[in-house]
Structures are given as structure tokens and as C-alpha cells.
Design a protein around this motif. Structure first.
Motif, short mmCIF file in Angstrom:
data_model
loop_
_atom_site.label_atom_id
_atom_site.label_comp_id
_atom_site.label_asym_id
_atom_site.label_seq_id
_atom_site.Cartn_x
_atom_site.Cartn_y
_atom_site.Cartn_z
N TYR A 220 1.06 -1.25 -0.10
CA TYR A 220 0.07 -0.13 -0.06
C TYR A 220 1.00 1.17 -0.04
O TYR A 220 1.99 1.36 0.65
N ALA A 221 0.34 2.35 -0.82
CA ALA A 221 1.15 3.26 -0.81
C ALA A 221 0.20 4.95 -0.58
O ALA A 221 -0.84 4.79 -0.47
N ASN A 222 0.89 5.61 0.27
CA ASN A 222 0.40 7.05 0.57
C ASN A 222 0.90 7.76 -0.44
O ASN A 222 2.10 8.05 -0.46
N PHE A 223 0.01 8.86 -0.86
CA PHE A 223 0.54 9.73 -2.21
C PHE A 223 0.41 11.14 -1.79
O PHE A 223 -0.24 11.58 -0.93
N GLU A 224 1.48 11.97 -2.39
CA GLU A 224 1.39 13.32 -1.75
C GLU A 224 0.21 14.04 -2.64
O GLU A 224 -0.27 15.05 -1.70
N GLY A 225 -0.36 13.76 -3.76
CA GLY A 225 -1.61 14.45 -4.31
C GLY A 225 -2.48 13.39 -4.65
O GLY A 225 -2.79 12.40 -3.90
N GLU A 226 -2.77 13.44 -5.91
CA GLU A 226 -3.65 12.47 -6.31
C GLU A 226 -3.15 10.85 -6.62
O GLU A 226 -2.04 10.77 -7.05
#
Length: 334
Positions: A220-226
């Protein structure tokens, strides 16, 4: 000479004390999570109090304790049908930023039920008030116009009454038979309607989502924007025995051994310790973390952490392409 001997002994003593305090904190905090999952909130509060004794300045543990106190008070109000007071206590549980995601999920369920019960009571009170108003209204009877009575009309009335009395027995028997048939038809129609409604409700009721530990495993990844169209800032990996916490900007990761976990509805609670073997990465401490799982419009899994950060699923290929590939041989397949 005595001073030089005393200082090392003092350092050893302080280190032993710290190790004992950390162990007490981790064990107590983990036991508290287990009792939350088992809905034994009194024992959960006791263990979190013990964890707070080990780390008096730990705000997250204090938030867990506050959530438990307000949730139990909400339960009491709910049982007494004081739904508005119950909802007020539950709002505190939901608004706690660093509290338990599992407690927040339970609080949301009770909040929805309390709101529904409150609406029912309001409707019942309004209906009762309307019925009382109807009963209080005076009944107005319309006066029938007076008729001129003469002897011919009286004779005609007597003849009609005599004819009706002769026909009445046959008519009563016919009416009674028709009424019995009509009553049977009504009973059959009501039973058919009930069976149809029951089948319809069973067919239309959606099945509740049930998650297992395996459903949470993955990348799983958390993104800076979209999502997927902006820079990744944080990665997590959950396997059957490992929990990886990877900070992209630092190029470092923390690899933990999962020592315990519990799944409550859509929420996962993980208790972890540093691995027994040393690995390259950040300095590691024992602790715990919780995630709640939801499905987006594309039926893809998304995780929301207890800190309200959203993590989106990655494939193993996506993860390898990041260039951060710690202990990839140990991760297994999902």
C-alpha cells in the motif's frame, strides 16, 4: 577509583529499568487492544491504565482511555433510552484524532442506532399527540330534516317491515356465508403478502462485509497528491508475519515481526516487535498500529490508518519499480 566503578553500574541499572518499563508498556497496550476487539471495555481500560503508568506522557494511550470512558458512558445512556445523551458521548469518541480506529467504528455503529431510535421516539410522540387532538375534537351530528307523517305512509311502512321480517332469515344466512368466505380470503391474502415481503427483504438485504487477516496483506502507498498520479511519500507492507514501514523521502524502512493481531469488522490491529535479527533500516521500537479497510468504486481495497492517512493498493511490480526493495525474498506472494 570507586567513582569510576559506580558509574558503569548505575548505567546498567538504568538500562535494565528502561527495558522493564518498555516491556510493561508493550504488553499492557497489546492486551488492551485484544480486550477492545473482544468488547470487554472495562478490562481494556485497566490495561491501558497500566500502559500509561509505564509511559505517563504517552498521549495516544491517554486518548484510548478517554475513548473507552466516553464509549462506556454512551452505552449506559443507550440502555436507558437517553439517545441524545448517548450520541453526545459518542461524538467525543469519533472526534478523537489519535484514538482507536476500532473504537471509532464501534462508536459510529452505536451513533447510527441511537439516531434511528431517537427518530422513532419522535415519530411516536407526534403520532400520539395527533391522536389526542383528534379525540379532543367535539363530535357534530347532522340533524335530519323532519318528515310529514300521514296515515298512508304509516300503512306503507308497516307493509315494508312485515315483508322485511319474512325475508330476513334467508338474507341473514346468505350474508353470514358471504362474510365467512370474505374473511377466509382476507386471511389468505394477508399471509401471501407477508410471505412475499419476507422473501423480498431477504433477497434485497446485502451481506455484511467480513474481512480476515489475509485480506489486509499486501503493498500500500500514501501519495502526496492524486493517487497514482503524484509522488509516493509512504509505503507499508503487511505479510503473514512481517510489517514494513517505509518512508520514501528518507530511503529507510522499518521491518517488524508481527507478534499479535486481531480483526474486528473492517479494522485490523497489529502489535509488533523489532526482529530478533538485525536488519538495515531505522532504529526500531515495539508498538502497535491499526488500519480500517474500505472498498472504493472500483472494488479496490483502501486502508485508512488510525492517523486518518489513506493508503492505496500496489502490485508487487509497482513496489519493485520504486527501487525500495527491502528483504524482498522474505515478503512472499499475495
Amino acid at each position: 577509583m570507586k567513582k569510576w566503578l559506580t558509574l558503569p553500574l548505575l548505567l546498567v541499572f538504568m538500562t535494565a529499568c528502561n527495558d522493564g518499563t518498555d516491556e510493561m508498556y508493550n504488553n499492557s497496550f497489546r492486551d488492551g487492544l485484544d480486550y477492545i476487539a473482544a468488547e470487554d471495555f472495562i478490562r481494556a481500560e485497566v490495561y491501558f491504565e497500566q500502559a500509561l503508568e509505564a509511559r505517563p506522557d504517552d498521549q495516544r494511550t491517554q486518548d484510548f482511555i478517554d475513548q473507552l470512558k466516553h464509549y462506556q458512558q454512551a452505552l449506559e445512556y443507550f440502555d436507558m433510552e437517553q439517545y441524545a445523551d448517548s450520541m453526545e458521548e459518542l461524538e467525543f469518541v469519533l472526534d478523537t484524532e489519535n484514538g482507536s480506529a476500532g473504537m471509532a467504528a464501534k462508536a459510529q455503529d452505536m451513533f447510527d442506532n441511537a439516531q434511528l431510535e431517537l427518530e422513532k421516539l419522535t415519530v411516536e410522540a407526534e403520532t400520539e399527540a395527533d391522536e389526542e387532538d383528534e379525540e379532543a375534537k367535539p363530535e357534530v351530528e347532522e340533524a335530519e330534516p323532519e318528515k310529514d307523517i300521514n296515515s298512508e305512509e304509516l300503512v306503507e311502512d308497516d307493509l315494508e317491515i312485515d315483508t322485511l321480517e319474512k325475508e330476513q332469515p334467508e338474507k341473514n344466512e346468505t350474508d353470514q356465508s358471504d362474510a365467512e368466505v370474505e374473511q377466509v380470503d382476507m386471511v389468505v391474502a394477508e399471509e401471501t403478502e407477508k410471505a412475499t415481503e419476507s422473501n423480498s427483504s431477504v433477497e434485497s438485504e446485502p451481506e455484511a462485509a467480513a474481512y480476515a487477516f489475509e485480506d489486509f496483506q499486501g503493498y500500500y502507498a500514501n501519495f502526496e497528491g492524486e493517487p497514482y498520479n503524484s509522488e509516493m511519500v509512504h509505503l507499508i507492507i503487511i505479510t503473514d508475519s512481517k510489517y514494513y514501514d517505509i518512508v520514501i523521502g528518507w530511503g529507510e524502512y522499518a521491518a517488524y515481526d508481527i507478534v499479535d493481531y486481531s480483526v474486528d469488522d473492517n479494522s485490523l490491529f497489529i502489535a509488533y516487535n523489532p526482529p530478533e535479527t538485525e536488519e538495515i533500516g531505522m532504529e526500531l521500537d515495539a508498538g502497535s498500529i491499526s488500519y480500517s479497510m474500505y472498498e472504493n468504486s472500483n472494488s479496490e481495497k483502501e486502508l485508512i490508518s488510525q492517523y486518518s492517512h489513506t493508503y492505496y493498493p500496489l502490485t508487487k511490480t509497482d513496489f519493485i519499480n520504486t527501487g525500495l526493495n527491502p528483504a524482498i525474498g522474505e515478503l512472499g506472494e499475495f
